[in-house]
Each structure stands twice: as structure tokens, then as C-alpha cells.
Write a protein that holds these residues in place. Structure first.
Motif, PDB file in Angstrom:
ATOM      1  N   GLN A 191     -10.881 -19.013 -48.057  1.00  0.00           N
ATOM      2  CA  GLN A 191     -10.289 -20.351 -47.932  1.00  0.00           C
ATOM      3  C   GLN A 191     -11.231 -21.285 -47.195  1.00  0.00           C
ATOM      4  N   LEU A 192     -11.884 -20.758 -46.153  1.00  0.00           N
ATOM      5  CA  LEU A 192     -12.815 -21.573 -45.370  1.00  0.00           C
ATOM      6  C   LEU A 192     -14.004 -22.020 -46.224  1.00  0.00           C
ATOM      7  N   LEU A 193     -14.565 -21.083 -47.000  1.00  0.00           N
ATOM      8  CA  LEU A 193     -15.718 -21.409 -47.844  1.00  0.00           C
ATOM      9  C   LEU A 193     -15.336 -22.353 -48.967  1.00  0.00           C
ATOM     10  N   LYS A 194     -14.114 -22.232 -49.465  1.00  0.00           N
ATOM     11  CA  LYS A 194     -13.662 -23.161 -50.494  1.00  0.00           C
ATOM     12  C   LYS A 194     -13.513 -24.566 -49.909  1.00  0.00           C
ATOM     13  N   LYS A 195     -13.109 -24.633 -48.665  1.00  0.00           N
ATOM     14  CA  LYS A 195     -12.969 -25.921 -47.990  1.00  0.00           C
ATOM     15  C   LYS A 195     -14.323 -26.598 -47.834  1.00  0.00           C
ATOM     16  N   ASN A 196     -15.333 -25.802 -47.449  1.00  0.00           N
ATOM     17  CA  ASN A 196     -16.691 -26.322 -47.299  1.00  0.00           C
ATOM     18  C   ASN A 196     -17.646 -25.136 -47.328  1.00  0.00           C
ATOM     19  N   LEU A 197     -18.458 -25.054 -48.384  1.00  0.00           N
ATOM     20  CA  LEU A 197     -19.347 -23.915 -48.561  1.00  0.00           C
ATOM     21  C   LEU A 197     -20.381 -23.808 -47.442  1.00  0.00           C
ATOM     22  N   LEU A 205     -20.622 -18.664 -40.200  1.00  0.00           N
ATOM     23  CA  LEU A 205     -19.976 -17.357 -40.116  1.00  0.00           C
ATOM     24  C   LEU A 205     -20.826 -16.320 -39.377  1.00  0.00           C
ATOM     25  N   PRO A 206     -22.140 -16.194 -39.674  1.00  0.00           N
ATOM     26  CA  PRO A 206     -22.946 -15.217 -38.915  1.00  0.00           C
ATOM     27  C   PRO A 206     -23.037 -15.560 -37.424  1.00  0.00           C
ATOM     28  N   VAL A 207     -23.065 -16.843 -37.107  1.00  0.00           N
ATOM     29  CA  VAL A 207     -23.136 -17.257 -35.702  1.00  0.00           C
ATOM     30  C   VAL A 207     -21.876 -16.810 -34.963  1.00  0.00           C
ATOM     31  N   TRP A 208     -20.724 -17.034 -35.561  1.00  0.00           N
ATOM     32  CA  TRP A 208     -19.475 -16.599 -34.934  1.00  0.00           C
ATOM     33  C   TRP A 208     -19.398 -15.083 -34.853  1.00  0.00           C
ATOM     34  N   ALA A 209     -19.876 -14.402 -35.890  1.00  0.00           N
ATOM     35  CA  ALA A 209     -19.813 -12.936 -35.922  1.00  0.00           C
ATOM     36  C   ALA A 209     -20.677 -12.321 -34.823  1.00  0.00           C
ATOM     37  N   LEU A 210     -21.808 -12.953 -34.533  1.00  0.00           N
ATOM     38  CA  LEU A 210     -22.675 -12.441 -33.474  1.00  0.00           C
ATOM     39  C   LEU A 210     -22.003 -12.499 -32.101  1.00  0.00           C
ATOM     40  N   LYS A 211     -21.039 -13.400 -31.965  1.00  0.00           N
ATOM     41  CA  LYS A 211     -20.299 -13.505 -30.708  1.00  0.00           C
ATOM     42  C   LYS A 211     -19.115 -12.531 -30.654  1.00  0.00           C
ATOM     43  N   GLY A 212     -18.938 -11.776 -31.719  1.00  0.00           N
ATOM     44  CA  GLY A 212     -17.861 -10.801 -31.769  1.00  0.00           C
ATOM     45  C   GLY A 212     -16.866 -11.125 -32.865  1.00  0.00           C
ATOM     46  N   ARG A 213     -16.222 -10.080 -33.429  1.00  0.00           N
ATOM     47  CA  ARG A 213     -15.268 -10.296 -34.516  1.00  0.00           C
ATOM     48  C   ARG A 213     -14.055 -11.089 -34.051  1.00  0.00           C
ATOM     49  N   GLY A 214     -13.729 -10.968 -32.755  1.00  0.00           N
ATOM     50  CA  GLY A 214     -12.618 -11.751 -32.225  1.00  0.00           C
ATOM     51  C   GLY A 214     -12.914 -13.236 -32.318  1.00  0.00           C
ATOM     52  N   CYS A 215     -14.129 -13.619 -31.967  1.00  0.00           N
ATOM     53  CA  CYS A 215     -14.549 -15.024 -32.061  1.00  0.00           C
ATOM     54  C   CYS A 215     -14.553 -15.475 -33.521  1.00  0.00           C
ATOM     55  N   LEU A 216     -15.058 -14.609 -34.410  1.00  0.00           N
ATOM     56  CA  LEU A 216     -15.105 -14.940 -35.838  1.00  0.00           C
ATOM     57  C   LEU A 216     -13.708 -15.231 -36.370  1.00  0.00           C
ATOM     58  N   LYS A 217     -12.764 -14.345 -36.123  1.00  0.00           N
ATOM     59  CA  LYS A 217     -11.397 -14.510 -36.623  1.00  0.00           C
ATOM     60  C   LYS A 217     -10.734 -15.750 -36.018  1.00  0.00           C
ATOM     61  N   HIS A 218     -10.977 -15.963 -34.720  1.00  0.00           N
ATOM     62  CA  HIS A 218     -10.366 -17.112 -34.044  1.00  0.00           C
ATOM     63  C   HIS A 218     -10.897 -18.426 -34.608  1.00  0.00           C
ATOM     64  N   GLN A 219     -12.212 -18.522 -34.785  1.00  0.00           N
ATOM     65  CA  GLN A 219     -12.810 -19.755 -35.292  1.00  0.00           C
ATOM     66  C   GLN A 219     -12.335 -20.071 -36.709  1.00  0.00           C
ATOM     67  N   ILE A 220     -12.217 -19.030 -37.546  1.00  0.00           N
ATOM     68  CA  ILE A 220     -11.719 -19.257 -38.907  1.00  0.00           C
ATOM     69  C   ILE A 220     -10.276 -19.738 -38.865  1.00  0.00           C
ATOM     70  N   SER A 221      -9.465 -19.128 -38.002  1.00  0.00           N
ATOM     71  CA  SER A 221      -8.040 -19.491 -37.929  1.00  0.00           C
ATOM     72  C   SER A 221      -7.826 -20.916 -37.453  1.00  0.00           C
ATOM     73  N   LEU A 222      -8.809 -21.479 -36.724  1.00  0.00           N
ATOM     74  CA  LEU A 222      -8.702 -22.865 -36.271  1.00  0.00           C
ATOM     75  C   LEU A 222      -8.910 -23.854 -37.417  1.00  0.00           C
ATOM     76  N   ARG A 223      -9.511 -23.383 -38.495  1.00  0.00           N
ATOM     77  CA  ARG A 223      -9.917 -24.285 -39.569  1.00  0.00           C
ATOM     78  C   ARG A 223      -9.121 -24.128 -40.865  1.00  0.00           C
ATOM     79  N   VAL A 224      -8.425 -23.027 -41.020  1.00  0.00           N
ATOM     80  CA  VAL A 224      -7.598 -22.824 -42.215  1.00  0.00           C
ATOM     81  C   VAL A 224      -6.212 -22.350 -41.793  1.00  0.00           C
ATOM     82  N   ALA A 225      -5.271 -22.493 -42.695  1.00  0.00           N
ATOM     83  CA  ALA A 225      -3.894 -22.064 -42.430  1.00  0.00           C
ATOM     84  C   ALA A 225      -3.466 -21.071 -43.502  1.00  0.00           C
TER      85      ALA A 225
END
Length: 486
Positions: free
Chosen positions: A40-46, A52-72
Motif C-alpha cells: 500500500q505504501l509503495l502504491k501511494k508513492n514508489l 524502507l531500507p533506512v527504516w529497516a536498519l533501525k529495526g523491524r519495529g521502526c519499519l512497521k511503525h513508520q509504515i503504519s504512520l503513512r497507510v491505513a
């Protein structure tokens, strides 16, 4: 709420007062929210693909949280496991405390818990903690000195199974199923997926569209040469594998929209019948096979296939939502198949064929949009979900479509009367019936669409309709035998 059915295999019920902790991804719902939200995030803006790799490097918790802030995530449309949800409702009605504990982002988990209304607490991943990898430790700390029951489905849940006093296994993977057999835990088994589900995922019936690859060789009267046939067959399967890969990726991007559609919600990934991870693996494999086949032909065919892949991806991500651009793209994709046939067999492209193809398939693409408008109840100024059309556009779409049908017949008539036909056929007059045949095929589709009797994919309709098949067979006989030079 739409639910995916499960079968209760072991009806044993231990009426214990301990809290029942429930996993989310794969257990309560037949999907993975991290994969869904990423698409959904990539469809919103590729361009988010670079973050995504930047957030993942900070941990999967950060990755999931950042994605959840941008999609519903819409909890009302998710593929819940029906029998398991019914079981949870019964347990809740008995007074049992239910806890949702998941590695999914907290915003997603909380919205699902609020929607279902029977969870007493929610524990999920936040920016600093990925609950997937820490679930066993977290639950032992949370329930220190007390017992808890746990419902899960995967290898990652096995350590939690070992720590729980009671276990419910739901739609298990191989590791969880092995644990269940050894320990005889309660089991909710997912519906079995069969070959039909796999074939539908690949959209094998759509491969018929790729028979357009054979058209240049047929019209050039070279189809009886073995070398030409072999090259065309290789090109056909290269396009078919590539198309199936794109269909899979398109389905993954369109999960929320498909679940709002009366028919598309039953697709393999929208319904949860197949996991998203499996779809990604299949898409990669199919693209690899398409590349290997393309390498057997000349580089021009490979270039056409690459253009097709880029165009279909652009269509899936963006162009399908643009007024008129979507149908022009669809018509262009059909024409690309004809160009691919010319490239594979090294046959010079025909202006007449490309012009006819453009108008003919533009008409069919407009039928598809017309049917969508006809079958969707909308407020006048609202658009179809994922499209650029409103109810007020329906008559204009129909007018454009019928006009394109007549334009295709006109191009064909001009071609039949051209010098090109004289050089290819001894009896050009025998090709003239193709004009009314083309009009019959196209206008009949529009009449059926106006009556509300049309499948939403007119190409599939033509392939499966016996009247269309008879008319096409007559046209083929006239083209291949009646008008061909002896």
C-alpha cells in the motif's frame, strides 16, 4: 465483516479461566499486515522504496511503525478466519479474557481489536520494540506467576506454544503443524488450496490474449514454417509467464480494492487462500522463466517484452486510475503483443494491423470500464474505487467505445481495398466478410453490456462465447484458405 472459513478438526474444549492470547497475522486473519501495508505504501508513492531500507536498519519495529504512520488498514475488509473468530466470540461471551498479541504495528492491531470488539487488551509492535522476536519473553513477563493460553499458526509461535498452559493452533505452517501433532493441541485447520486456486492466481485463462503474438506470422502466410512456429511459441510462453508475474504483483498492490469488489474479493491473495510471500516468490520465478525464454530470441523481442513489463507495472501503480489514459494503455498493451510477434519472427510490422488493433482493443477496454460503471453503485460525483470515472461518464464511455468499434472496421475495410491485399491474396473479395464479422463481434458485446449481460472482461467473453467462436472460425477460414495464394 468478511470471514474466511476454517474447519475445526479437534472439537476438544478445555474451559479454563486463563487468559487466551491471540496472534494476528496468519492466525486471526489470513494475511500478513507487514507485506500488505508495504505494498500500500509503495502504491501511494514508489519513492518510499528508498526509505524502507533506512527504516529497516533501525529495526523491524521502526519499519512497521513508520509504515503504519503513512497507510491505513481497513479492518472491515480483512480475511478473518471464520470458525476461529466464532470460537473467540463464544469464549468472550463466557467471560474469558482475550488478549491480542502481535508483531504487527500497534495502530493496525488496535484498529482490528476495536472493530471486533471482544479483545480486552492489545500488545503489539511499536517504534522501539518488535514483538515478533520478543513475544515469548514479553508474555512470560506480562503473565509472571500466572498461566496463559495461546493461539498461533507459525514456526515463530512454537516457543510461545512451549510456554503456554493451553494451545490453539490455527491454519498452521509445517513447523506449527508438527508441534500440534506431537502435543495434540486444539486445531483450526485452514481450507485446502487446490490446483484451481493456483491456476486462478496465474490467470492462465488470460494467456489466450497472448495468441496475438501469432497474428503477424499468420497474416504474413509464414505460420506453416517450423522455425516460425517455434519462435512464436517461445514468445507466447515468455509473454504468458511475464503477464502472470505482473498479475500477481498487481493483485498484491490491489488487495484493499479487490476486497471491496463482489468477485475480486475471492482472488487467492485477497481472500487469504495463498500467502503474500508465496506470491512474491512465484512472481520472481515467472519473471526469471520469461527472461530465459526471451534470451532464446532476438534482442528486439526482449526490448518489447521489457516495455510490456514497464507499461503493465506503470498501469498497476498509477495509470489505471487516470481517466482515458487507462483504456489507451490497455489498448496499447494488446498492440504490444502483436509487435512482439513481429519481433520474435522478424516480420516487418504492418501499419494496417497496428491501426486496426489500436481501435479494436480500445473499444474492448472501454467496454470493461462501462461494465464497471454499470455494476457499481455510486453517488453522482464519486469515482469507481481505483478508477478515474464517475457515473456521469457512462454514456460518453459507451459512445467512444462504439465509435472505436466502427473505426476498427473502417481501417479493415481500407486495408482490404489496398494494394497490400492484392499482393498477398488471389481473391481479395473473400476478405471483405471480415469487416461485418469484426462489427458483429464488437457491437454485440456493446449491446450485451448495455443489457447488463456482459462479463467484466470482454476478451475473456469472446474466448468463451460459442457464437463469437463460430464467427471467428469463419473469418479464419476465409483469411487462411479462401484468400491465400495457392
Amino acid at each position: 465483516m468478511r470471514l474466511q472459513g476454517c474447519v475445526v478438526v479437534d472439537a476438544r474444549s478445555d474451559d479454563k479461566a486463563v487468559d487466551l492470547v491471540v496472534d494476528l497475522d496468519g492466525t486471526l486473519i489470513a494475511t500478513d499486515l507487514l507485506w500488505e501495508s508495504t505494498f500500500q505504501l509503495l502504491k501511494k508513492n514508489l519513492l518510499y522504496i528508498f526509505l524502507l531500507p533506512v527504516w529497516a536498519l533501525k529495526g523491524r519495529g521502526c519499519l512497521k511503525h513508520q509504515i503504519s504512520l503513512r497507510v491505513a488498514v481497513d479492518p472491515a475488509t480483512l480475511p478473518y478466519r471464520a470458525e476461529f473468530v466464532a470460537y473467540l466470540r463464544e469464549e468472550h461471551a463466557k467471560g474469558r479474557r482475550l488478549v491480542l498479541a502481535t508483531g504487527a504495528a500497534h495502530r493496525f492491531a488496535q484498529s482490528i481489536a476495536d472493530y471486533l470488539g471482544f479483545f480486552d487488551a492489545v500488545y503489539a509492535t511499536d517504534e522501539s520494540r518488535n514483538l515478533t522476536s520478543q513475544k515469548t519473553k514479553f508474555l512470560l513477563e506480562t503473565f509472571a506467576g500466572t498461566k496463559f493460553a495461546y493461539a498461533g499458526n507459525s514456526k515463530a509461535d512454537v516457543p510461545v506454544f512451549d510456554a503456554a498452559s493451553e494451545v490453539v493452533v490455527v491454519a498452521p505452517d509445517r513447523a506449527a503443524a508438527k508441534w500440534q501433532r506431537v502435543n495434540s493441541a486444539r486445531l483450526f485447520e485452514a481450507p485446502k488450496t487446490d490446483l484451481k486456486t493456483f491456476v486462478k492466481m496465474l490467470r492462465v485463462h488470460q494467456w489466450m490474449k497472448n495468441t496475438l503474438i501469432f497474428v503477424p506470422a499468420i497474416l504474413d502466410h509464414d505460420i506453416m514454417r517450423w522455425q516460425i512456429v517455434i519462435e512464436a511459441v517461445i514468445a507466447f510462453f515468455a509473454f504468458s509467464f511475464a503477464a502472470s508475474a505482473i498479475y500477481i504483483v498487481n493483485d498484491l498492490f490491489d488487495l484493499p480494492l479487490d476486497r471491496q469488489h463482489a468477485r475480486k474479493r475471492n482472488r487467492a491473495f485477497a481472500s487469504g487462500a495463498l500467502p503474500i510471500s508465496f506470491g512474491l516468490k512465484m512472481a520472481v520465478l515467472l519473471l526469471a522463466l520469461a527472461g530465459l525464454l526471451a534470451a532464446q530470441l532476438n534482442w528486439i523481442f526482449g526490448a518489447v517484452l521489457l516495455v510490456y513489463l514497464i507499461s503493465t507495472t506503470a498501469y498497476s501503480l498509477s495509470l489505471k486510475r487516470m481517466l482515458l489514459i487507462d483504456v489507451l494503455t490497455l489498448a496499447g498493451l494488446y498492440t504490444l503483443r502483436i509487435l512482439a510477434g513481429s519481433a520474435a519472427n522478424e516480420i516487418e510490422g504492418s501499419f494496417w494491423l497496428l491501426a486496426f488493433s489500436s481501435f479494436f482493443f480500445l473499444s474492448l477496454a472501454l467496454v470493461k470500464r462501462y461494465v464497471e460503471l454499470q455494476n457499481t453503485a455510486l453517488v453522482e460525483k464519486n469515482r469507481i474505487a481505483g478508477r478515474g470515472y464517475r457515473q456521469a461518464d457512462r454514456e460518453v464511455v459507451a459512445q467512444c467505445g462504439v465509435s472505436s468499434a466502427f473505426a476498427a472496421a473502417l481501417v479493415l475495410a481500407l486495408y482490404v481495398n489496398s494494394d497490400a491485399v492484392v499482393s498477398l491474396y488471389s481473391y481479395p473479395w473473400m476478405i471483405w466478410p471480415l469487416c461485418p464479422i469484426v462489427l458483429y463481434l464488437n457491437i454485440r458485446i456493446w449491446i450485451l453490456a448495455h443489457r447488463g449481460e456482459m462479463h467484466d472482461d470482454p476478451v475473456v467473453f469472446i474466448i468463451s462465447d460459442w457464437r463469437s467462436q463460430i464467427v471467428i472460425a469463419i473469418g479464419a477460414v476465409l483469411l487462411l484458405y479462401g484468400g491465400m495464394r495457392s
